[in-house]
Motif scaffolding. Sequence first.
Motif, PDB file in Angstrom:
ATOM      1  N   HIS A 172     -40.068  20.292  11.188  1.00  0.00           N
ATOM      2  CA  HIS A 172     -38.714  20.518  11.704  1.00  0.00           C
ATOM      3  C   HIS A 172     -38.531  21.937  12.232  1.00  0.00           C
ATOM      4  O   HIS A 172     -37.935  22.156  13.273  1.00  0.00           O
ATOM      5  N   VAL A 175     -40.276  22.173  15.488  1.00  0.00           N
ATOM      6  CA  VAL A 175     -39.496  21.491  16.521  1.00  0.00           C
ATOM      7  C   VAL A 175     -38.339  22.374  16.989  1.00  0.00           C
ATOM      8  O   VAL A 175     -38.111  22.531  18.197  1.00  0.00           O
ATOM      9  N   LEU A 176     -37.629  22.944  16.054  1.00  0.00           N
ATOM     10  CA  LEU A 176     -36.497  23.802  16.426  1.00  0.00           C
ATOM     11  C   LEU A 176     -36.955  24.993  17.248  1.00  0.00           C
ATOM     12  O   LEU A 176     -36.391  25.303  18.306  1.00  0.00           O
ATOM     13  N   GLY A 179     -38.498  23.824  20.633  1.00  0.00           N
ATOM     14  CA  GLY A 179     -37.433  23.317  21.503  1.00  0.00           C
ATOM     15  C   GLY A 179     -36.639  24.452  22.120  1.00  0.00           C
ATOM     16  O   GLY A 179     -36.399  24.475  23.333  1.00  0.00           O
ATOM     17  N   THR A 180     -36.275  25.410  21.302  1.00  0.00           N
ATOM     18  CA  THR A 180     -35.521  26.556  21.806  1.00  0.00           C
ATOM     19  C   THR A 180     -36.345  27.342  22.819  1.00  0.00           C
ATOM     20  O   THR A 180     -35.858  27.703  23.895  1.00  0.00           O
ATOM     21  N   LEU A 201     -29.149  31.446  18.752  1.00  0.00           N
ATOM     22  CA  LEU A 201     -28.998  29.991  18.714  1.00  0.00           C
ATOM     23  C   LEU A 201     -29.954  29.384  17.694  1.00  0.00           C
ATOM     24  O   LEU A 201     -29.578  28.533  16.883  1.00  0.00           O
ATOM     25  N   LEU A 202     -31.193  29.861  17.733  1.00  0.00           N
ATOM     26  CA  LEU A 202     -32.186  29.344  16.799  1.00  0.00           C
ATOM     27  C   LEU A 202     -31.846  29.724  15.365  1.00  0.00           C
ATOM     28  O   LEU A 202     -31.928  28.899  14.455  1.00  0.00           O
ATOM     29  N   ALA A 204     -28.962  30.273  14.049  1.00  0.00           N
ATOM     30  CA  ALA A 204     -27.842  29.448  13.585  1.00  0.00           C
ATOM     31  C   ALA A 204     -28.335  28.059  13.182  1.00  0.00           C
ATOM     32  O   ALA A 204     -27.967  27.534  12.118  1.00  0.00           O
ATOM     33  N   ALA A 205     -29.187  27.476  14.008  1.00  0.00           N
ATOM     34  CA  ALA A 205     -29.723  26.147  13.701  1.00  0.00           C
ATOM     35  C   ALA A 205     -30.501  26.175  12.392  1.00  0.00           C
ATOM     36  O   ALA A 205     -30.377  25.279  11.554  1.00  0.00           O
ATOM     37  N   VAL A 208     -28.104  26.358   9.372  1.00  0.00           N
ATOM     38  CA  VAL A 208     -27.466  25.066   9.139  1.00  0.00           C
ATOM     39  C   VAL A 208     -28.466  24.093   8.518  1.00  0.00           C
ATOM     40  O   VAL A 208     -28.166  23.400   7.546  1.00  0.00           O
ATOM     41  N   TYR A 209     -29.650  24.084   9.088  1.00  0.00           N
ATOM     42  CA  TYR A 209     -30.678  23.167   8.595  1.00  0.00           C
ATOM     43  C   TYR A 209     -31.020  23.446   7.130  1.00  0.00           C
ATOM     44  O   TYR A 209     -31.063  22.524   6.303  1.00  0.00           O
ATOM     45  N   GLN A 211     -29.290  24.984   4.924  1.00  0.00           N
ATOM     46  CA  GLN A 211     -28.134  24.647   4.094  1.00  0.00           C
ATOM     47  C   GLN A 211     -28.092  23.141   3.840  1.00  0.00           C
ATOM     48  O   GLN A 211     -27.804  22.695   2.723  1.00  0.00           O
ATOM     49  N   GLY A 212     -28.392  22.387   4.861  1.00  0.00           N
ATOM     50  CA  GLY A 212     -28.404  20.927   4.715  1.00  0.00           C
ATOM     51  C   GLY A 212     -29.411  20.463   3.683  1.00  0.00           C
ATOM     52  O   GLY A 212     -29.256  19.413   3.064  1.00  0.00           O
TER      53      GLY A 212
ATOM     54  N   VAL B 208     -30.244  16.139   8.105  1.00  0.00           N
ATOM     55  CA  VAL B 208     -30.203  17.409   7.378  1.00  0.00           C
ATOM     56  C   VAL B 208     -29.269  18.386   8.087  1.00  0.00           C
ATOM     57  O   VAL B 208     -28.426  19.029   7.457  1.00  0.00           O
ATOM     58  N   GLY B 212     -25.802  19.959   6.773  1.00  0.00           N
ATOM     59  CA  GLY B 212     -25.624  21.402   6.678  1.00  0.00           C
ATOM     60  C   GLY B 212     -24.309  21.868   7.275  1.00  0.00           C
ATOM     61  O   GLY B 212     -23.750  22.889   6.882  1.00  0.00           O
TER      62      GLY B 212
END
Lengths: 218, 218
Positions: A172, A175-176, A179-180, A201-202, A204-205, A208-209, A211-212, B208, B212
């Motif tokens: 993951h 990928v993040l 992708g960015t 941007l990355l 922040a993602a 969030v990830y 935290q999830g 996920v 988050g």
Amino acid sequence: MSWGKDHDGSGSGGAGSGGRGYHHGNLREALIDAAMSLIAELGPSGFTFAEAARRAGVSPAAPYRHFRDRDALMAEVARRGFEILEIALTKAWNDGRPDVFTAFEALGRAYLDFARLEPAHYVAMFEADFQRTPEVKQAGDRAFEVLRAAAERLVATLPAGKRPPALMMALHVWVLAHGTADLFCRPGNRRHALPMEPGDLLEAAFLVYLQGLGFHRP
Amino acid sequence: MSWGKDHDGSGSGGAGSGGRGYHHGNLREALIDAAMSLIAELGPSGFTFAEAARRAGVSPAAPYRHFRDRDALMAEVARRGFEILEIALTKAWNDGRPDVFTAFEALGRAYLDFARLEPAHYVAMFEADFQRTPEVKQAGDRAFEVLRAAAERLVATLPAGKRPPALMMALHVWVLAHGTADLFCRPGNRRHALPMEPGDLLEAAFLVYLQGLGFHRP
DNA sequence: TGTACATCAGTGAACGCGCGTTCACTGATGTAC
DNA sequence: TGTACATCAGTGAACGCGCGTTCACTGATGTAC
């Protein structure tokens, strides 16, 4: 006839000094540099063996002393890219210091920085099927392993019942970051008017990830 | 001399019927099809104007009746790709039914499905700087707008103080989907031995990520 | 220290190839009367 | 319904180009004696 003018005879290693006689002295490196400039300037299809030779100030047949063919040069650029990436990731991870969470974030940022600072390497690494070349594939695996091992360590900080698979996490993250990088950091093309820096941007993602998954800032 | 044999004269629209006289009848479409096969088979650099003409059974000069030059054909493939993607995304989102959360997930899956089912379109869309062609850029913007509008709707289900920026969410989703597609769904190259399907990998990341942000399955 | 020689890293000319593109052309189509 | 003609979508031959690659070669380097 200007022989004698700069017969510096710098010998084996001297790269930058430029003693350009009949023997180039450092053609292999010069070709790699030229290839990288070309890729960075014109994209991967802009790189040609002939033009690389030209930029290195050498006849079009000379490169064959150092690379089997055109693709071998490209593959070498890709291989080195993964090698450099591995080093950058290892350094960013810093064995999980100051804490695994912070270090893991640094890993993501380091990946993106690599893509931005080394566009030619990055493009070569993910262009074509060079990953089928054993040396390139191995280098790629080693770089990914840094990510995986880090994920493993991070996962271990969660209570036993709530641990996500480390391999999935590593994928993951990859990928993040990829992708960015591919959408917003490719050489010529700003794909979309971004309201923020790709790095932000990355990040922040990432937050969030994580935290999830149940991670929290230490 | 076999004239008279199949003078079917299928006239204006008949695509598949194959009345191949002096006039092809549907050359424009045939060239686009040929280009897409080439891209899917050999990658974007495998597409050439000449070979597309050859596959369409036509002289190398014929394509110039329908496209200004080689890049114009490529751009048209990209434009159509975004158009098809927009339709697929719109359909998957289904105006937020049965519920915005589920529909949003479907959006991500639809993106990845598009990349897998239409590799040629997908490659063309993100290759080169075709996004600078106005028509392509506009088509791309419209596709992204579907994502953004959906994010907006999803965000609105959260309590006022805890809403993330919808644009950022849309970008993150794009990054996840594109990253997965580019790393694991490209035509020739399985980049890494995946322990799961790319679709499942993306869905897991999606869940996920949404968790988050404070979303929960309805 | 000096000389003979093997090795190595370059040259430069040539090749075949396929590409993108152009040109004057011609066969087919559709329309006006 | 039939004929003249404009338009359109193809042909095919040709071009210049730059590429990847090969070949026999030669100048420079380093080593053995």
